[in-house]
Design an enzyme around this catalytic site. Sequence first.
Site, PDB file in Angstrom:
ATOM      1  N   MET A  37       0.860  -1.185   0.000  1.00  7.12           N
ATOM      2  CA  MET A  37       0.000   0.000   0.000  1.00  7.12           C
ATOM      3  C   MET A  37       0.887   1.222   0.000  1.00  7.12           C
ATOM      4  SD  MET A  37      -2.982  -1.159   2.669  1.00  7.12           S
ATOM      5  CE  MET A  37      -1.870  -2.144   3.639  1.00  7.12           C
ATOM      6  N   SER A  38       0.521   2.219  -0.784  1.00  8.34           N
ATOM      7  CA  SER A  38       1.396   3.373  -0.963  1.00  8.34           C
ATOM      8  C   SER A  38       1.526   4.202   0.308  1.00  8.34           C
ATOM      9  CB  SER A  38       0.887   4.259  -2.105  1.00  8.34           C
ATOM     10  OG  SER A  38      -0.444   4.665  -1.851  1.00  8.34           O
TER      11      SER A  38
END
Length: 599
Positions: free
Chosen positions: A21-22
């Site tokens: 996940m960024s």
Amino acid sequence: MNPPIWRFPLTKPLAYSYVRMSTDIQLKGDSLRRQSERSKKYAEDHNLQLVEDFRLEDIGVSAFKGDNVSSGALGKFLDAVKAGRIPKGSYLLVESFDRLSRQKLNASVALFFDITSNGINLVTLSDNQLYKAGEAEFAQLIMSIVVMARANEESEIKSQRLSAAWGAKRRAIGDKKLTGLCPAWLELSDDRKSFRVIDDRAQIVRRIFEDSASGQGSFVITRRLNDVGIPAFGRSNGWVQSYVTKILQTRAVLGEFQPHTKQNGKRIPFGDPIPGYYPQIVDEELFLRAQFARGKRRIEGGGRKGEALRNLFTHLAKCGYCGAPMHFLNKGFGPGGGTYLKCSQALRGLDCVSTPWRYQDFERSFFLYVKEIDLGEILAASATKSEAIALDDRLTSLKEKRHQLEVQRERTYALINQAISIDFVSAKLRECENDLAGVDVQITDVELQLSEFREQQSISPDELHRLIDQLQETEGPDAFAQRTMLAGRLRDIVSDLRLDIEGTKPRLKKAEALFDQARTDPTERQRILEVIQRTNIEANRYNRSFTVVLADGISRKIVLNNDDPTDFIAEVTVDAVGNPAGTDRGSDLQTLFGLNPAH
């Protein structure tokens, strides 16, 4: 060899779930749960053993720049595969290709083949596609390439939009501030167009910088703030040293705002600082003097500071015979008590002169004869500085600015090796060189003004004695502040200080050694040594003396009356080019000062 990454018998193929996940903000949403549940369901439906104690998670790690491969969990997984710690035929479960990579197409395709060619089956859970190790079909490959290209395109657009948004915000600073976050001495106005200064906090910050510039370290400043009962900013119940240091380091006090971005979970500067973004609460000269003082303390060390900073000559006074530091010795109270300066070599029992010099006597003699110290102004601690102190402060700030510009120039040179536009680097270098030339002109001008002022400066002997009495008798917080400022001024003005506590007497031992080497007749040897000793005593060569070398190259040697620290036998000053001038009391100056003044 490292053991394999599983702890159970292999009865069915292993499956590893990879989650990326960024930002960690997505953890608050449904992303982590969704990806984890999809992996469990796929493993159950296809009779796979899901390895749940080997977490493959890259949270807040970018796939657009390939950080998840170069330094993240995905890269470590691939290393383990190639090292044989993960068995061939295992499965890597990902939600979609964009979780693996958002890099340009050639890098993304290379990653895809790096996984499958090393014996790992790749599964994309969003479309339930299986890419078998080394057996991917042509249609599957085309589809995967299209998906990876789209992921990179989306990231490129997102990156451009973010940059454009920040650029638009920077251009609109006059209309609205970039962020509501601001230093603790400011608050954002209701219309978000400006910041208001919280006056009482701004005064505390300015006092912190003034104390630092006068020579006090973060620890001493923190202790003073807490002792006096000044309330800390925010919810803290007291001041902490790290926060005081942070205040002294930030250029926000000058009004600058440095935007930041996040890379690998760390905040790093983004673009050039924005001047005039905040209200300026500390003038640049004071800021630079504080940085200069902090730099000197890092290099030289702060020394132990008692309540009144008893020793003004820490890291400055050295033994004139062996060059070792002079140690500050406190013998307490009583007939044999008091404070003294003594050679640290002799204190350790090594071969050097063990005679001490009473500290207060030396301090008084020093300030009587080193008139470059503006003692009156420092002790007065008045709001209006004398011209000499103001010029000294200006000179210190200019030299620190020059140092910072030189550091900036070196960093600009380093950009040449980073494939950055030569035109950009050249423009930055020209800017640095122009700024440096301007600062050099200002330094020369201030040095000339300071020299002319000191030539005209005069103070009566009685007034000077009164000031020294004040210096040595004052106690409490004011004394600490005054003596701290004075110690800092000494380090600025004095580059070398040597104490010859027994004059030239210790050098008589060298003559004795030479006679012994030459095997001189004992009677003749004794006669010659007695003559030398008698003439030395008559010429006051055994009297205590000190030599001070100033930062401008001028040196001064003072031979004192051993019975009176306020009386001198001889004084000689040697200018920067070696021309002597002096005053004596019937002594032979050539004999007294035939040695290099710095020794």
